[in-house]
Write a protein that holds these residues in place. Structure first.
Motif, PDB file in Angstrom:
ATOM      1  N   LEU A   1       5.136   3.476  -2.996  1.00  0.00           N
ATOM      2  CA  LEU A   1       5.299   4.594  -2.068  1.00  0.00           C
ATOM      3  C   LEU A   1       6.712   5.167  -2.147  1.00  0.00           C
ATOM      4  CD1 LEU A   1       3.418   3.151   1.044  1.00  0.00           C
ATOM      5  CD2 LEU A   1       2.704   5.128  -0.323  1.00  0.00           C
ATOM      6  N   GLU A   2       7.712   4.298  -2.143  1.00  0.00           N
ATOM      7  CA  GLU A   2       9.094   4.782  -2.192  1.00  0.00           C
ATOM      8  C   GLU A   2       9.409   5.437  -3.535  1.00  0.00           C
ATOM      9  OE1 GLU A   2      12.268   3.763  -0.276  1.00  0.00           O
ATOM     10  OE2 GLU A   2      11.395   2.505   1.301  1.00  0.00           O
TER      11      GLU A   2
ATOM     12  N   GLU B   1      15.126   7.089   4.496  1.00  0.00           N
ATOM     13  CA  GLU B   1      14.389   8.107   5.249  1.00  0.00           C
ATOM     14  C   GLU B   1      14.738   9.515   4.782  1.00  0.00           C
ATOM     15  OE1 GLU B   1      15.082   7.361   9.390  1.00  0.00           O
ATOM     16  OE2 GLU B   1      13.402   5.963   9.527  1.00  0.00           O
ATOM     17  N   CYS B   2      15.988   9.731   4.391  1.00  0.00           N
ATOM     18  CA  CYS B   2      16.379  11.045   3.868  1.00  0.00           C
ATOM     19  C   CYS B   2      15.635  11.350   2.572  1.00  0.00           C
ATOM     20  CB  CYS B   2      17.891  11.090   3.634  1.00  0.00           C
ATOM     21  SG  CYS B   2      18.883  11.145   5.148  1.00  0.00           S
ATOM     22  N   ILE B   3      15.411  10.335   1.770  1.00  0.00           N
ATOM     23  CA  ILE B   3      14.652  10.529   0.533  1.00  0.00           C
ATOM     24  C   ILE B   3      13.185  10.790   0.843  1.00  0.00           C
ATOM     25  CG2 ILE B   3      13.845   9.392  -1.588  1.00  0.00           C
ATOM     26  CD1 ILE B   3      16.603   8.043  -1.734  1.00  0.00           C
ATOM     27  N   TYR B   4      12.638  10.067   1.827  1.00  0.00           N
ATOM     28  CA  TYR B   4      11.256  10.368   2.238  1.00  0.00           C
ATOM     29  C   TYR B   4      11.154  11.849   2.611  1.00  0.00           C
ATOM     30  CZ  TYR B   4      11.214   5.285   3.361  1.00  0.00           C
ATOM     31  OH  TYR B   4      11.334   3.928   3.352  1.00  0.00           O
TER      32      TYR B   4
ATOM     33  N   GLN C   1       2.789   7.460   5.566  1.00  0.00           N
ATOM     34  CA  GLN C   1       2.312   6.192   5.024  1.00  0.00           C
ATOM     35  C   GLN C   1       3.478   5.268   4.665  1.00  0.00           C
ATOM     36  OE1 GLN C   1      -0.982   5.292   4.956  1.00  0.00           O
ATOM     37  NE2 GLN C   1      -1.153   7.217   6.086  1.00  0.00           N
ATOM     38  N   THR C   2       4.546   5.840   4.134  1.00  0.00           N
ATOM     39  CA  THR C   2       5.707   5.038   3.747  1.00  0.00           C
ATOM     40  C   THR C   2       6.390   4.454   4.974  1.00  0.00           C
ATOM     41  OG1 THR C   2       6.037   6.505   1.834  1.00  0.00           O
ATOM     42  CG2 THR C   2       7.852   5.042   2.404  1.00  0.00           C
ATOM     43  N   ILE C   3       6.543   5.260   6.010  1.00  0.00           N
ATOM     44  CA  ILE C   3       7.163   4.767   7.247  1.00  0.00           C
ATOM     45  C   ILE C   3       6.304   3.692   7.890  1.00  0.00           C
ATOM     46  CG2 ILE C   3       7.777   5.410   9.608  1.00  0.00           C
ATOM     47  CD1 ILE C   3       8.748   8.086   8.515  1.00  0.00           C
ATOM     48  N   ASN C   4       4.998   3.886   7.895  1.00  0.00           N
ATOM     49  CA  ASN C   4       4.093   2.920   8.515  1.00  0.00           C
ATOM     50  C   ASN C   4       4.209   1.545   7.863  1.00  0.00           C
ATOM     51  OD1 ASN C   4       1.785   2.168  10.265  1.00  0.00           O
ATOM     52  ND2 ASN C   4       0.698   2.013   8.328  1.00  0.00           N
ATOM     53  N   LEU C   5       4.169   1.494   6.536  1.00  0.00           N
ATOM     54  CA  LEU C   5       4.283   0.212   5.845  1.00  0.00           C
ATOM     55  C   LEU C   5       5.705  -0.330   5.959  1.00  0.00           C
ATOM     56  CD1 LEU C   5       3.046  -2.014   4.203  1.00  0.00           C
ATOM     57  CD2 LEU C   5       3.396  -0.638   2.129  1.00  0.00           C
ATOM     58  N   GLY C   6       6.691   0.558   5.910  1.00  0.00           N
ATOM     59  CA  GLY C   6       8.076   0.122   6.059  1.00  0.00           C
ATOM     60  C   GLY C   6       8.325  -0.564   7.385  1.00  0.00           C
ATOM     61  N   ASN C   7       7.673  -0.101   8.437  1.00  0.00           N
ATOM     62  CA  ASN C   7       7.826  -0.727   9.750  1.00  0.00           C
ATOM     63  C   ASN C   7       7.317  -2.166   9.734  1.00  0.00           C
ATOM     64  OD1 ASN C   7       8.978   1.528  10.930  1.00  0.00           O
ATOM     65  ND2 ASN C   7       7.044   2.325  11.718  1.00  0.00           N
ATOM     66  N   ARG C   8       6.267  -2.420   8.985  1.00  0.00           N
ATOM     67  CA  ARG C   8       5.717  -3.774   8.913  1.00  0.00           C
ATOM     68  C   ARG C   8       6.619  -4.714   8.123  1.00  0.00           C
ATOM     69  NH1 ARG C   8      -0.405  -3.622   7.101  1.00  0.00           N
ATOM     70  NH2 ARG C   8      -0.081  -5.863   7.418  1.00  0.00           N
TER      71      ARG C   8
ATOM     72  N   ALA D   1      14.202   8.933 -11.317  1.00  0.00           N
ATOM     73  CA  ALA D   1      14.329   8.659  -9.883  1.00  0.00           C
ATOM     74  C   ALA D   1      13.305   7.614  -9.448  1.00  0.00           C
ATOM     75  CB  ALA D   1      14.142   9.941  -9.081  1.00  0.00           C
ATOM     76  N   ALA D   2      12.064   7.757  -9.911  1.00  0.00           N
ATOM     77  CA  ALA D   2      11.017   6.791  -9.562  1.00  0.00           C
ATOM     78  C   ALA D   2      11.327   5.422 -10.150  1.00  0.00           C
ATOM     79  CB  ALA D   2       9.659   7.283 -10.062  1.00  0.00           C
ATOM     80  N   ARG D   3      11.777   5.399 -11.398  1.00  0.00           N
ATOM     81  CA  ARG D   3      12.103   4.130 -12.061  1.00  0.00           C
ATOM     82  C   ARG D   3      13.264   3.425 -11.359  1.00  0.00           C
ATOM     83  NH1 ARG D   3      11.614   5.862 -16.708  1.00  0.00           N
ATOM     84  NH2 ARG D   3      13.701   6.700 -17.008  1.00  0.00           N
ATOM     85  N   ASN D   4      14.273   4.183 -10.989  1.00  0.00           N
ATOM     86  CA  ASN D   4      15.416   3.585 -10.296  1.00  0.00           C
ATOM     87  C   ASN D   4      15.030   3.019  -8.932  1.00  0.00           C
ATOM     88  OD1 ASN D   4      17.081   4.198 -12.422  1.00  0.00           O
ATOM     89  ND2 ASN D   4      17.997   6.008 -11.480  1.00  0.00           N
TER      90      ASN D   4
END
Length: 257
Positions: free
Chosen positions: A103-104, A151-154, A165-172, A209-212
């Motif tokens: 997701l990130e 979060e700025c990248i999201y 979806q990213t925030i939801n899983l990140g919270n867990r 960016a995705a690979r990093n």
């Protein structure tokens, strides 16, 4: 409220002195650390009265803290039985962490494609806040700045569904990621990796960016596995047992090596 607005508000709040933690937050964070470190073992019952006495609080903030922990699935609240520490195997954690990395990475890829001038400003500011916290050797400030950077990248992905979806899983996964922040040397490594992610986004190199970002998550994997193993450590068990399954999950977290 959009994430863009929420990040802006967060930046503004951070310019002011941060308020003291509420009693609920203090209890929640303490219990999170005990769960992640293994001090509170899976299946342990969390009695409200005992916790209230331990923290010198009423049952109300304890009950609210338990509700918040249940929302992150760190504990289970069972009808007519009470609250218990969740049994989260390394397989569960591995799959959640693998999904979070994807997701990130997706957010970073889209940020490279779609970011605007404001996104560049807030990402760079968040990166500098991380660097300042690292120079001051302040893990708490670093964790907050690190959260803001991601979060700025999201937000820069400009994809509302992906952000949610990213925030939801990140919270867990928050408790595990927070605890990893305190591991020696991790802040310095993170700063370098953030710089690489930011550079790729600003240069509009989507694949880079995705690979990093995926590589950034690889850095956390051993720490996360170590904490989860401590929480679920058991005596030696034969092949096919839960412990053997956890060892298999450790391999999964390392990328299938």
């Amino acid at each position: 409220m959009t994430l863009k607005k929420r990040v802006s508000n967060t930046d503004e709040r951070d310019r002011r002195k941060k308020p003291a933690l509420t009693r609920t937050d203090t209890i929640r964070i303490a219990l999170e650390r005990d769960i992640v470190s293994g001090k509170l073992r899976p299946g342990t019952k969390l009695d409200e009265d005992t916790l209230a006495a331990s923290f010198g609080a009423s049952r109300t903030p304890v009950r609210e803290a338990l509700r918040l922990l249940a929302s992150k699935r760190l504990i289970e609240i069972r009808a007519h039985a009470g609250a218990f520490v969740s049994t989260l195997s390394l397989i569960d954690l591995a799959e959640m962490f693998e999904a979070m990395a994807l997701l990130e990475a997706g957010c970073a890829m889209l940020a490279a494609r779609r970011h605007d001038a404001r996104d560049r400003t807030v990402i760079a500011a968040a990166h500098e806040a991380c660097a300042t916290a690292a120079r001051n050797n302040d893990p708490g400030a670093f964790y907050r700045a690190n959260t803001r950077f991601h979060e700025c990248i999201y937000d820069a992905s400009h994809n509302g569904y992906l952000i949610a979806q990213t925030i939801n899983l990140g919270n867990r996964l928050e408790a595990y990621r927070r605890e990893a922040t305190f591991h020696p040397g991790l802040m310095a490594i993170t700063i370098t990796e953030h710089q690489q992610i930011m550079n790729a986004i600003f240069e509009m190199e989507e694949a880079e960016a995705a690979r990093n970002m995926r590589g950034h998550f690889d850095t956390l994997r051993n720490d996360i596995v170590s904490m989860a193993t401590a929480a679920a450590r058991q005596p030696a068990a034969p092949s096919g047992s839960r412990l053997a399954t956890e060892i298999d999950a450790r391999t999964l977290l390392r990328g299938g090596e």
